[in-house]
Structures are given as structure tokens and as C-alpha cells.
Design a protein around this motif. Structure first.
Motif, PDB file in Angstrom:
ATOM      1  N   UNK A   1      -8.248  -7.797  -8.871  1.00  0.00           N
ATOM      2  CA  UNK A   1      -7.496  -7.699  -7.909  1.00  0.00           C
ATOM      3  C   UNK A   1      -8.806  -6.320  -7.159  1.00  0.00           C
ATOM      4  N   UNK A   2      -8.859  -6.443  -6.282  1.00  0.00           N
ATOM      5  CA  UNK A   2      -9.902  -5.487  -5.683  1.00  0.00           C
ATOM      6  C   UNK A   2      -9.234  -5.245  -4.100  1.00  0.00           C
ATOM      7  N   UNK A   3      -9.221  -3.904  -3.986  1.00  0.00           N
ATOM      8  CA  UNK A   3      -8.109  -3.463  -2.788  1.00  0.00           C
ATOM      9  C   UNK A   3      -7.102  -2.713  -2.745  1.00  0.00           C
ATOM     10  N   UNK A   4      -6.756  -2.664  -1.964  1.00  0.00           N
ATOM     11  CA  UNK A   4      -4.627  -2.207  -1.659  1.00  0.00           C
ATOM     12  C   UNK A   4      -4.316  -4.251  -1.978  1.00  0.00           C
ATOM     13  N   UNK A   5      -3.265  -4.280  -2.854  1.00  0.00           N
ATOM     14  CA  UNK A   5      -2.369  -5.489  -2.760  1.00  0.00           C
ATOM     15  C   UNK A   5      -1.806  -5.659  -1.891  1.00  0.00           C
TER      16      UNK A   5
ATOM     17  N   UNK B   1       4.984  -5.685 -10.239  1.00  0.00           N
ATOM     18  CA  UNK B   1       4.868  -6.580  -9.906  1.00  0.00           C
ATOM     19  C   UNK B   1       3.341  -6.428  -8.421  1.00  0.00           C
ATOM     20  N   UNK B   2       1.986  -6.865  -8.215  1.00  0.00           N
ATOM     21  CA  UNK B   2       1.246  -7.321  -7.052  1.00  0.00           C
ATOM     22  C   UNK B   2       1.390  -8.637  -6.827  1.00  0.00           C
ATOM     23  N   UNK B   3       0.295  -8.391  -5.617  1.00  0.00           N
ATOM     24  CA  UNK B   3       0.328  -9.818  -5.163  1.00  0.00           C
ATOM     25  C   UNK B   3      -0.761  -9.609  -4.118  1.00  0.00           C
TER      26      UNK B   3
ATOM     27  N   UNK C   1       9.302  -1.286  -2.807  1.00  0.00           N
ATOM     28  CA  UNK C   1       8.287  -2.537  -2.618  1.00  0.00           C
ATOM     29  C   UNK C   1       7.895  -1.816  -1.297  1.00  0.00           C
ATOM     30  N   UNK C   2       6.144  -2.120  -0.879  1.00  0.00           N
ATOM     31  CA  UNK C   2       5.308  -1.751  -0.134  1.00  0.00           C
ATOM     32  C   UNK C   2       4.157  -2.850   0.186  1.00  0.00           C
TER      33      UNK C   2
END
Length: 543
Positions: A1-5, A31-33, A72-73
Motif C-alpha cells: 500500500x502506498x500513500x495515506x490509507x 488495519x488499513x484500507x 479511527x481515521x
């Protein structure tokens, strides 16, 4: 994953407080999406999947639920600390959500147009004309046939698949960046499930949105997700690219989930065994009444001239889509609804028997229903639930004798008899279904109707219930009528299969023959949807 999720969840913790007790439902989940990515949260009931998803949109029942820690962002904005006004802008516009059961998620008193249009009016300030135009576009986009004619329809006038499509239309109305799908296909037929999953894939590709997919069905995960997070007891125990997790699982629990599928073959039946239940030219027609005088203008032919026979030790599987007449057939055989034709039970015709005459016969025929949450009285203890039938059909037994039979029934279904004085809410879904089976078996019946008994259960619990039903059948030489749309479960239980469509039998034969060499396009479509969702033929099955 590149950049901000797009979405970042860090060390999320969720506690529930009730009567002074604290339950740690989610424990340090992270976790990130990324944009356009699909991440699946998988695990059994109670693992914390849905609580995690609801936390993202702050939809938990506060103040009973709290977040003692975590972050949670979404697009860089902290949602846990955001004021309600900010959250309202995110819900439905930035993040859309579809829940498991569309019938309870839609308002039964409002039309489809009003419910989908409400989202547009709240978030975009659209007028009636603009909202109607956009609602039509959305309904067409999600595959609702004759969308203009459906605007004034109420949820109960749509099929399960159509209701779920309406929910998806609502969630996508404002083109959200993140779409949360919480068990969106659990209550649907395999063919409708295939259509809904294909629809979600198409819409995701078209709109470039990210998706958080929550399910306990690993077959769906493998086809839908880029990455998977495996949850149990409120924690993520394994995470990684989907194919990597499936081909090389590292955690014991992940391996348990991957192996948890109904397997094995049904007990062999004797073709010369006596027939327990038989029907000849069975019909159940519901009148269609119209006009001021409510004249009968036609009939809904729910069951239309069916012949079947079920022998001792045999399981007859009834499969087909919702509305095909499966459950109506079962209820007619049990004499719980009116029908025409002839029904023979244990060699005697019961079609013309009165309610009073049926009462002693009912001890020999029992039912296990689909929903273990709704079929057990919350006000009765497990012991009271199981012995209720004994009070009616074995009134000569003493209280101690009834209690001994209750204990034996619980032992037979693999439950601790010492728990018999507890109430249903204190048991898991699988345990409740075992209680429902014990209630049926305590009367030592000859014939049991099983109406979708595993559809509300996790895969691993499904396998346990299938093993239990096979074991009980071998032990007591029971005849089963097994109604289901889950062909994997049917394959593990049924000796013979009847495929129904629109009240008629379109195919009937041994389980091996129907599964290996289906004769009709409809049966082939069911098989494709059940065993290879991506291969389900379009245009063969109804929406």
C-alpha cells in the motif's frame, strides 16, 4: 500500500457495560484500507467483526458501548473524536453501509422511493423531482427490474434479493468512498447471492470505491477480497493478502476456519425400508382476491401437483430459490396449512384428519426451524422448552421422569445437562439450534422436517449440526425432510433431492445423480452458484 490509507484503524478497543459487567468485545484491532481496495473481516459469530465495522461509523449503542482506546481515521479525520454534526456528513456520503437482513433494515411503512430519496435529500438537498430521477438511476444501476413501477412498492412487496439491492442503492446514493458490507448475502439464496456479489464487484470497479466486507463465508472472501483479517475473541489473529492466507495459513484458528465446512456423505438409506411420509398430487394454491367484493381472480400456485415419498433412515433434500414452494410443501406435509391431494403418514392417510385427530400423530412428526433465535421462547428455561412436548404428549410421566428425558435429549445433542435451567439468550447460535433439535428429538419422532436449520449459523457450527443430524439419524433410523438453499449442506445430508421452482418439481433423483449430472438449466445454475459463484449463469435464475 502506498500513500495515506483511506481508512486507518489503530489499536481499537470496544467495551460493553451491562448491569455492572464489562465485556471486552474488541481488543486492540488495527488495519488499513486503501482507495479501491477490498478488505475482508472474517470470523465466527461473536468474534467482533460487526462491532468493529459499526465503530467505524460510530453506530454502536452509546453509552452502553465505549471505546477506551484506539483511533479511527477516515481521509485523515479522527472519527472517534468527531462531533455528531461531522459524523452525519460522513455517514451515507463518505461511508455507506449495508446490513445483513434487509427486511429489518428497511422501514416497512415507507415506499422504496421515499427511503432511497431520503438519503439524497439529507446529504445533497435535492428536490422531489431531482431525487426521483436519481432514485430511478440507482434502482436501474443495482438491477431492479421495471424500476419506475417499483418506486411506490413497500419492502414486503419485494423479494429478498430485491430488498438487498434497494439497500445497496441507498448505500451508494451519494457515491461514498468506502462501502461497508456486513454479511450482505447470508440470508439469500445461492443464486441471488451470486448476483449481489457480482453487482458489488461491478459497482466497486465503476465507482472506484473501497470496501470493508464482513462475513463468515470464506468462499465469498476468496472471490471478493484483496486482503483478509481473521478475527476471533475480539482480536485479529492473522492478516495478509487473501490468496496467501488461504494457501498458507499461519494461525491455528485460520486453519480451523478453512477446514470448517460440512463434509462427508449422508448415512446410506435402504430402498426397501418402509415409507414414513408420502404425498400424491399435493397442491397448495393461495387465492388472489381483487376488487371491492374481493373476488377470486386467480391463484398463487405455491405447490402444484407434487409426488414424494420418504423412507425410514432416508433424507429427502428440497432445494430451490426463495418462493419456489419448499417451506410451503413441508408445512402442508405436516398438516399445518391446508392442501389438496393425498398425504399418507406411517401407512395412514392424514389429509382429512381433524385438528383433534392430528394431535396424537404429531408426536411422531416434529420440526426444527431456521432461526434458533426466534424459535425458542426467551421466557422459558431450556428444560421447560424441551419438556413442553412431553407435558402434552406424555402427560402420564412424572416430573422426575420428564427431567430424565430432558437430560438424555441434551446429552444426545452434545450439550451439558447442567445448563438446562438457563435461558436461550445465555447460549450461542449453534447451542440454541442444538436445543431446538433436542426439543424435537425428546418425543422420539419417526419423521423430522428441518427447515433451513443451518442457514443462520457459522460454517464451523454448520458442520457440527450436520454431524449431529447424521448421528441422530443413524441412531434412531429417522426420516428427514431437509429444506435448504445451501447445496453444500444438502450434499452432506441428503440421499435424494427434489429441485423445486415456482411450485413444481423440475428435477428429482439421487443426490449423486443430481449433483454430478444435473439435467435442467435451472439445476445447473443452482450448482454453479453454490460451488463456483463466479460461474453462475446469467439470465437463468430470477432476481
Amino acid at each position: 500500500m502506498t500513500g495515506e490509507p483511506l481508512l486507518s484503524v489503530r489499536d481499537l478497543r470496544v467495551d460493553f457495560r451491562q448491569a455492572g459487567n464489562v465485556t471486552h468485545a474488541v481488543r486492540g484491532v488495527s488495519f488499513d484500507i486503501a482507495k479501491g481496495e477490498t478488505v475482508a473481516l472474517v470470523g465466527e459469530s461473536g468474534s467482533g467483526k460487526s462491532v468493529t465495522a459499526l465503530s467505524v461509523m460510530k453506530l454502536l449503542p452509546y453509552p452502553a458501548a465505549s471505546h477506551p482506546a484506539g483511533e479511527i481515521r477516515f481521509k485523515g479525520t479522527d472519527l472517534l473524536g468527531a462531533p455528531e454534526a461531522e459524523l452525519r456528513k460522513v455517514r451515507g456520503a463518505g461511508i455507506g453501509i449495508v446490513f445483513q437482513e434487509p427486511m429489518t433494515s428497511l422501514n416497512p411503512l415507507h415506499t422504496i422511493e421515499r427511503q432511497v430519496g431520503e438519503v439524497l435529500k439529507l446529504h445533497r438537498g435535492m428536490g422531489d423531482a431531482a431525487a426521483r430521477k436519481r432514485v430511478l438511476e440507482l434502482l436501474d444501476q443495482v438491477g431492479i427490474p421495471n424500476a419506475a413501477e417499483r418506486l411506490g412498492a413497500y419492502p414486503h412487496q419485494l423479494s429478498g434479493g430485491q430488498r438487498q439491492r434497494v439497500m445497496i442503492a441507498m448505500a451508494l446514493a451519494n457515491q461514498p468512498d468506502l462501502f461497508i458490507a456486513d454479511e450482505p448475502t447470508t440470508a439469500l439464496d445461492v443464486t441471488v447471492q451470486a448476483q449481489i456479489l457480482q453487482l458489488l464487484r461491478d459497482l466497486q470497479k465503476r465507482n472506484g470505491m473501497a470496501m470493508l466486507f464482513i462475513t463468515h463465508d470464506l468462499g465469498i472472501v476468496r472471490r471478493m477480497a484483496d486482503r483478509v483479517c481473521v478475527m476471533t475473541n475480539g482480536e485479529i489473529v492473522e492478516a495478509g493478502p487473501t490468496e496467501e492466507v488461504f494457501t498458507n495459513p499461519q494461525h491455528d484458528y485460520t486453519r480451523h476456519l478453512l477446514a470448517a465446512e460440512p463434509k462427508g456423505d449422508p448415512p446410506k438409506s435402504d430402498p426397501g425400508a418402509p415409507v414414513v411420509m408420502e404425498a400424491e398430487d399435493l397442491k397448495v394454491w393461495f387465492p388472489i382476491k381483487r376488487g371491492l367484493l374481493r373476488k377470486v381472480v386467480g391463484h398463487v400456485k405455491a405447490v402444484d401437483g407434487i409426488d414424494i415419498a420418504i423412507r425410514e433412515g432416508q433424507t429427502l433434500g428440497i432445494v430451490g430459490e426463495s418462493g419456489s414452494g419448499k417451506t410451503t410443501l413441508g408445512l402442508a406435509l405436516m398438516r399445518l396449512i391446508s392442501s389438496r391431494g393425498n398425504i399418507v403418514f406411517l401407512g395412514n392417510s392424514i389429509q382429512s384428519t381433524t385438528f383433534k385427530q392430528m394431535r396424537p400423530i404429531r408426536r411422531e412428526m416434529q420440526i426444527v426451524f431456521q432461526d434458533p433465535y426466534g424459535s425458542l421462547s426467551p421466557r422459558m428455561s431450556v428444560a421447560d422448552i424441551i419438556e413442553e412436548g412431553l407435558k402434552i404428549h406424555a402427560s402420564d410421566l412424572s416430573r422426575a421422569e420428564r427431567d430424565r428425558k430432558v437430560i438424555k435429549a441434551l446429552e444426545e445433542v452434545g450439550l451439558d445437562p447442567s445448563t438446562r435451567h438457563r435461558y436461550p439468550h445465555e447460549f450461542s447460535g449453534g447451542q440454541r439450534q442444538r436445543i431446538a433439535v433436542a426439543r424435537a428429538m425428546v418425543l422420539e419422532p419417526r419423521f423430522v422436517m428441518l427447515d433451513e436449520p443451518t442457514s443462520a449459523l457459522d460454517m464451523s457450527v454448520q458442520a457440527q449440526v450436520v454431524d449431529l443430524l447424521r448421528d441422530l439419524q443413524r441412531r434412531h433410523n429417522l426420516a428427514y425432510l431437509f429444506i435448504s438453499h445451501d447445496l453444500k449442506v444438502v450434499k452432506a445430508l441428503a440421499n435424494d433431492i427434489v429441485v423445486m421452482r415456482a411450485g413444481k418439481v423440475v428435477e428429482h433423483g439421487s443426490s449423486a445423480k443430481v449433483f454430478e449430472h444435473p439435467e435442467t438449466d435451472y439445476t445447473r445454475a443452482l450448482m454453479a452458484a453454490a460451488f463456483d459463484i463466479a460461474a453462475a449463469p446469467e439470465g437463468v435464475v430470477s432476481q
